[in-house]
Design a protein around this motif. Sequence first.
Motif, short mmCIF file in Angstrom:
data_model
loop_
_atom_site.label_atom_id
_atom_site.label_comp_id
_atom_site.label_asym_id
_atom_site.label_seq_id
_atom_site.Cartn_x
_atom_site.Cartn_y
_atom_site.Cartn_z
N HIS A 113 12.05 6.99 -5.94
CA HIS A 113 11.18 8.00 -5.07
C HIS A 113 9.66 8.08 -5.69
O HIS A 113 8.66 8.66 -5.08
N ARG A 114 9.45 8.04 -6.94
CA ARG A 114 8.10 7.88 -7.44
C ARG A 114 7.53 6.71 -7.62
O ARG A 114 6.33 6.45 -8.06
N GLY A 115 8.28 5.64 -7.20
CA GLY A 115 7.71 4.42 -6.97
C GLY A 115 7.32 3.71 -8.43
O GLY A 115 6.33 3.17 -8.58
N ARG A 116 8.21 3.64 -9.09
CA ARG A 116 7.74 3.34 -10.58
C ARG A 116 8.52 2.21 -11.16
O ARG A 116 8.45 1.63 -12.02
N LYS A 117 9.43 1.43 -10.20
CA LYS A 117 10.04 0.21 -10.31
C LYS A 117 9.98 -0.60 -9.13
O LYS A 117 10.01 -0.18 -8.22
N ASP A 118 10.35 -1.81 -9.48
CA ASP A 118 10.36 -3.10 -8.63
C ASP A 118 9.15 -3.01 -7.64
O ASP A 118 9.40 -3.12 -6.46
N ASP A 119 8.02 -2.78 -8.28
CA ASP A 119 6.97 -2.95 -7.60
C ASP A 119 6.42 -4.31 -7.62
O ASP A 119 5.89 -4.50 -8.74
N GLY A 173 0.78 -1.29 -0.11
CA GLY A 173 -0.03 -0.16 -0.01
C GLY A 173 0.73 1.26 -0.03
O GLY A 173 0.19 2.44 -0.71
N GLY A 174 2.07 1.19 0.38
CA GLY A 174 2.76 2.59 0.49
C GLY A 174 2.99 2.85 -0.96
O GLY A 174 2.84 4.24 -1.09
N ILE A 175 3.62 2.16 -1.90
CA ILE A 175 4.00 2.62 -3.07
C ILE A 175 2.59 3.05 -3.86
O ILE A 175 2.76 4.18 -4.54
N ARG A 176 1.49 2.24 -3.47
CA ARG A 176 0.38 2.72 -4.32
C ARG A 176 -0.17 4.09 -3.88
O ARG A 176 -0.64 4.90 -4.73
N ARG A 177 -0.23 4.52 -2.70
CA ARG A 177 -0.37 5.59 -2.13
C ARG A 177 0.57 6.90 -2.62
O ARG A 177 0.03 7.94 -2.93
N VAL A 178 1.97 6.45 -2.39
CA VAL A 178 2.92 7.29 -3.04
C VAL A 178 2.57 7.85 -4.36
O VAL A 178 2.84 9.03 -5.05
N ARG A 179 2.18 6.93 -5.38
CA ARG A 179 2.04 7.11 -6.65
C ARG A 179 0.97 7.91 -6.95
O ARG A 179 0.89 8.83 -7.61
N LYS A 180 -0.40 7.84 -6.18
CA LYS A 180 -1.40 8.74 -6.27
C LYS A 180 -0.97 10.27 -5.67
O LYS A 180 -1.48 11.05 -6.26
#
Length: 976
Positions: free
Chosen positions: A970-976, A835-842
């Motif tokens: 930092h924008r959560g675009r890799k290794d998700d 959930g952390g990456i998903r929230r940071v992406r939004k």
Amino acid sequence: MRPPAAFRSATGTGPRFVLLMVLVTLSGVPLFGITFTALTMDYESGSGAMDCMFAAGFDPAAGDGENALRAMRRPELLRKCLDEQPQSYAGLVATAAMLAVAAAVYWYQPKLHGLRRRSAPVETVDADGSLAAELALLRTHAGLGPELSFRVDLARTTSSAYVEGRSGRYSVHLHAGLLVRRGTDPEGFRAVVLHELAHVRHRDVDYASASTALWRVFVVTALLPHLGQYGYSLFLLALHTDSPWSPAAPSMVGFVLVALLLVGLVHLARADLLRRREFHADLRAVAWGADPAGWHRPEPRGGVLPSLRRFTAPLRTHPGWEERRTVLADPGRLDRLVPLEMFLTGVSASLLFGAVSVLPFMPRGTALLWTSDGLVTLALCSVLGVQATRAASRVDRIAESGVLAGLWLGFGLLVGQFAVSGRHRVDLVPSNPEYLLVFLLVGTVPLVWWSQTLRLLPGLPGRSRRVALLVCALAAALTLLSGLMWWRLGGERIILGIGDPAGAFAKAYTLTVHGDWGPYASDLSALAEGTFVLSSLHAQPPVSVAAVLLWLAPLVLFLFQGAEAARRSRPEVRRTLAAAVACGLMSLVVVAVVRYAQATPRPADVQERTGAFLIVQIWWLIVTVTVVCMVAGALVAAFSRRHWMLRALVAAQVVQLFLYGGVFLSYAADGCLGPANAVSDTCHWNLRNGLTTAVPVVRLTYNNAVLGAACAALLGAGCARLVRRWRARPELSLAPLPAPAAAGHRRVTALKAGAVLAFCVPAVFAVLVVNSAPKPSDYSDIAARELAGADGDPGSPPGRAGGRTGDDGRKPERGKGTEDPAVQRLQMHSWLHKGGIRRVRKFDAAVTSLYAEIGKVRARGEGKKRVRVEEKDFHKLCVDVRKRTDRTLDYFPVPDKELQREWSAALRRVRTAARECQEATVLPEDESRAARKKREKKFTGSLHEVVRGVSDVTAVFEKITVEAGSTTGHRGRKDD
């Protein structure tokens, strides 16, 4: 001659066999599921469900209480994360395959036995045909058809026999020694054959063969791989001591203990059931004409010493000859509730809850608990209902009371619960194991109540007896369900020491109720802990139904007995009601004393009296009502010899109604009570004040006071019995059950109905109050915010998130963080990917849109002193940034406390700036030039602050990804 139908179902062990096989079958689902999960799980990242737990802060090295608090910080997020995980049906599929294999083993088992053992048809050793004719005559006498065959096992020289086969195809195998005995002891020969035919008649072969096949297949396919998987896991952890799972190695012993307990339980339960069926087969054979002298045989000599034989008896599937002769002399012994049977049934029920609650198609949340405990209650009632009814019909005191059987049932529930909780615990032993003793009351109270009400049923007219039986059965079942549900909703947290987790409930009271709580620190602590204990069952309709029936059913049974039975019960009713009224009048005095003690001293300001002071008064009145009802129930039970629990419940209910009336009247007349006044100083009658105070008292005490009075009655009767035995006073002998009397004309029927209505109407009104929806309150939200500890709700109003704060305006983190870097890395990894990456992406998408609009404005303003800004566009974008920031804040705390502090501060900075931007882009109707310049300055400053805050968020998020060992940008675009 065909035996009567009633006798054909005399064994009564079928439900227990079914429960045992259902338990074994359902236990395969979690065992297969755990094994498959372990085989497919990456030990460096865990499984999907475990990732959710680690994201919430789960630490294998922490205790149960601390892990429970971490899971309770964001329960809705944890529940949502778990719901999002794909359901695995591997356990169900594997269990279905196991059942198919067990069915095949059961079906072909006779053929396998035939290949292993040498047997021949009876005709091969029957030269003159007399043996076959005699066996056919015995088979016809037993009511069995020609599909039953007889064979001779020539390799066995003993004078015994056994039955093999499956449904529709049975064969009785006679030992060679039994044929010799036919010539010397024909009656003994007939007794052995009739005994084996009784096994066929009772379908013992089917139960024994099916349970044996299922158990053997379960051991080979589910149990042994399960134990092997844990052994292999422990071996890997011993090799890789740096694994984050290393601290959890000791807790794996709990899983092994559950498996070993299941092995011991199944063996003991199966052996006990088969021994009981041997007794019933003996009784059936004697009823068919077998000579009881055939059972006068010496005990076989074996490797077990005589002194140890009684200790190994529960492990044997066949009873000794002495036990058999005892049962033949006293067949009523089979109707008693044997402690071993009750214990095994209780353990089975607890293990059944653990197996049912993990099924993938079960509902979530509280519905799961009600469904699982409902199935457990149904299983217990089905298994014990008929047998408990037979035991209660006996006239001896031990069988009539049901106390001993209930205690053993509760002890079985206790042992099973202790083992089942090992599936979800880290600690092998909970912090407060003494609270497990409550299961002794959970098992004893409904069984004693059921036993005593059954003794009143024969005194009713014939038409009313069946209805009363159904109502009493419902009441006993709901009482058992209420006890189990109290444990699920409250007891399991109390045993972990988190009744008031981290002081959240106490803090919520200080924030929702005005007034100075300083003088009431100890009262507040008792209020928070006690409210949690009492509120678990206070608004549950099934519990309210049980609370009403527990006293109303006995009252109706007492009053509406037949003429003969009424003469015996009338003195009991009179003494019970007289004692209840006396205790009720005394309770009014107690209410007055409590009111006076709590009113001195009272605040001088009237407004202060309606806050903390009044809440503390109401709390101690709640305690008073509950305690007085329990004391009344204990006293009435202690001084009663017959129907002591029923009389105690009726008396406690009368006292309860007196107490409610006293509370209502005392607050309705507040101001006229002199030194006992609570709020008002003016004497006047105010019904609203009385209702406002009485409603919370009724809501928290009605269900709990009735159930508490039942438990107190059990303790009071037990203490009185010990005192009487110490004084060597003889126990009161019970008269035989009264014969049903014909319903005649009763002149006092209207009076009895009026008495029932006089108690029933206010009680039903109280039930409606208990189950009515309370007024909306922010107490629960504040309690959840306090429990969250780190951040509280993003949108909490100013001044409502009280308590000590840090330099950044944030509450200090409660609890202790993990000290194991490997565990923390796993927690951080799970925090990101659940959930952390998903929230940071939004959040990043909202910020990017705002940056794009700022870029457009800059492009339009190049070379110009002033540029027009579309306030509506920026207002929408700033609102979106604020919402996404709130959404990002409303997530599990970062596992690292220092990073959580930086993360929270950075996001709050963005949220504050976005709110200022939102406010600055709202156009007022009439705005002066100075106000406009001020608003423009605020708007420009908020945008600069947003940029700086986003920069801080980016920096902290990069630190989190590094700590998590991830390559995510930092924008959560890799290794998700």
